[in-house]
Design an enzyme around this catalytic site. Sequence first.
Site, PDB file in Angstrom:
ATOM      1  CG  LEU A 403     -33.375 -11.048 -17.965  1.00  0.00           C
ATOM      2  CD1 LEU A 403     -32.581 -11.128 -19.264  1.00  0.00           C
ATOM      3  CD2 LEU A 403     -33.325  -9.637 -17.406  1.00  0.00           C
ATOM      4  CG  ASP A 404     -40.519  -9.154 -17.560  1.00  0.00           C
ATOM      5  OD1 ASP A 404     -40.528  -9.710 -16.456  1.00  0.00           O
ATOM      6  OD2 ASP A 404     -40.878  -7.974 -17.742  1.00  0.00           O
ATOM      7  CG  MET A 405     -41.363 -15.446 -22.501  1.00  0.00           C
ATOM      8  SD  MET A 405     -42.954 -16.279 -22.765  1.00  0.00           S
ATOM      9  CE  MET A 405     -43.890 -14.947 -23.517  1.00  0.00           C
ATOM     10  CB  SER A 406     -41.344 -10.068 -23.937  1.00  0.00           C
ATOM     11  OG  SER A 406     -42.529 -10.813 -24.084  1.00  0.00           O
ATOM     12  CB  THR A 407     -36.758  -8.772 -21.105  1.00  0.00           C
ATOM     13  OG1 THR A 407     -37.909  -8.004 -20.778  1.00  0.00           O
ATOM     14  CG2 THR A 407     -35.519  -7.901 -20.997  1.00  0.00           C
TER      15      THR A 407
END
Length: 556
Positions: A403-407
């Site tokens: 998952l993306d860091m911000s997700t």
Amino acid sequence: MSTVSSTTFLHRFDASHTTIDLPERFTFPFCYEPHPLTLLAAQQLQTWLNCQPAFSEEQTPMAEGKMFGVLAVRDNTGTLGFLCAYSGKTSMLEEMQVFVPQIVDISSQESFVTKESAVINDINSEIAALEEAEEFSILKQQVEQQKVSYNERITLQQANMAEQKRKRKQEREQGRVALSSEEYAILDKQLNGQSIFLKKQLLALKAELNQQLTDAQIAFDNYQNQINLLKKQRKKLSNRLQKKLFEQYRLLNCAGEEKDVNTIFAEIKEQPPSGTGDCAAPKLLQYAFAHEFEPIALAEFWWGESPKSQIRQHKKYYPACNNKCKPILSHMLSGMTLDDNPLLINTGKDKTIDIIYQDEHLVVINKPEELLSVPGKLVTDSVYTRIKDMFPHADGPLIVHRLDMSTSGLMVLALTKRANKSLQHQFVTRQVEKQYVALLEGQLPAKRGEITLPLCLDVDDRPRQMVSFEHGKPCLTVWELISFDGQFSRVALEPKTGRTHQLRVHCAHKSGFNMPIVGDDLYGTKKERLCLHAQMLSFEHPISKEKLTFSVSPNF
């Protein structure tokens, strides 16, 4: 806009700035929140742009968009003001005494630019003439026709051989019954001879057709080689001209040190992309240093229609690009005290991982936002490192997907090699079901639908992705509206493909929702968090083959 001096391009602030505290450090240009001074300057510039027919917001449609920049500065008398610039080159804006001049005035380099450009243009004309010539078209058609003829005639010959083989088989079967052994031996020899003859006939036909195809291909290749040689010569001349031009871009820093673009990129062992040095940020800094102004704060915003491929929203602020600007700004800003680089900060260090399920083969977690899935170049704390510490005896590679860091949301990790192999196969063959929930500012046009914009890396601005129907990989996002509260749409997103930033780009791009996910600092506006959460994950247990489904609601 009023200026302090018509010759310095230094503009006065229309509104009072005396109540605004100056920043202690200069803007970190690759990730920043615009300082109030730059917001004030940008507002003045935008008011001016609105008065220009080609850039007015009332124009329908608006002029093609462009990136603009403002730099708050203090001159050597202590006067506070700001400079304006735009990215790229356009004669329409160059004529206006509002923007700082180009770092390199091509007209002053006309002696070698005009001469070498003329040679390149002549080569372009030669290439175009060769490619548009009837002879080129005929030679290309002959190759295609020979290929078609080869396949058709060989297929026909092979079909005839198969039919003759069937007849010989029938004759043998009849001969075994009707003929004596001596007569059958004679017949068999005759039939074998027919078979050998047909095989030799096929080989001769293949040789004849291959020769015809080879002759046609050689004629075409000889012609194509003329074009290729011209293109090679054009590339060599273009690179030489580009290098000469980049030698003219001698960029300053606060200490007065000067480096040209070629030298800066040679230090990082890369080739400078076309257009390097023509973005707003380096123009502003170059002018400030050349006139001994003290840079205070920088901001860049997009004005106008979004380009077809990239995501740029009207009046939104954007960081400097990585591919063209990062190397040269690293030199230009050396010696200055900058804001902290957010990429060096471990924003997930105080976040905890919730384990939703675990057994001896796998673990399912709820990843918090701002925690990396795998170690980065600058920050190593991640889901991988934490799970590795929690399960020291795990013999699998752990990471199956990211998952993306911000997700935030659900991730499954494999604790054994066997589990990893099975789960990876399920992800590759798209057997895993995933559903995300996102918050968008605005109302969706329908209750459900699909987005199919193809994506690829924006090489000029990593890690951003861009839409490209020529180079992009196919993407499919299925979506359904969950609710709309009058301001925000809550939407369920199912990525049927797993491209980098797929959901974020599909939401933000003008051909998608044209609504960035709330808090998206790459494609929209940064807020407390990115409102994107992996809320459902369903897959087959790699050992028991039981269908497992997990669901966790978001915290937004």
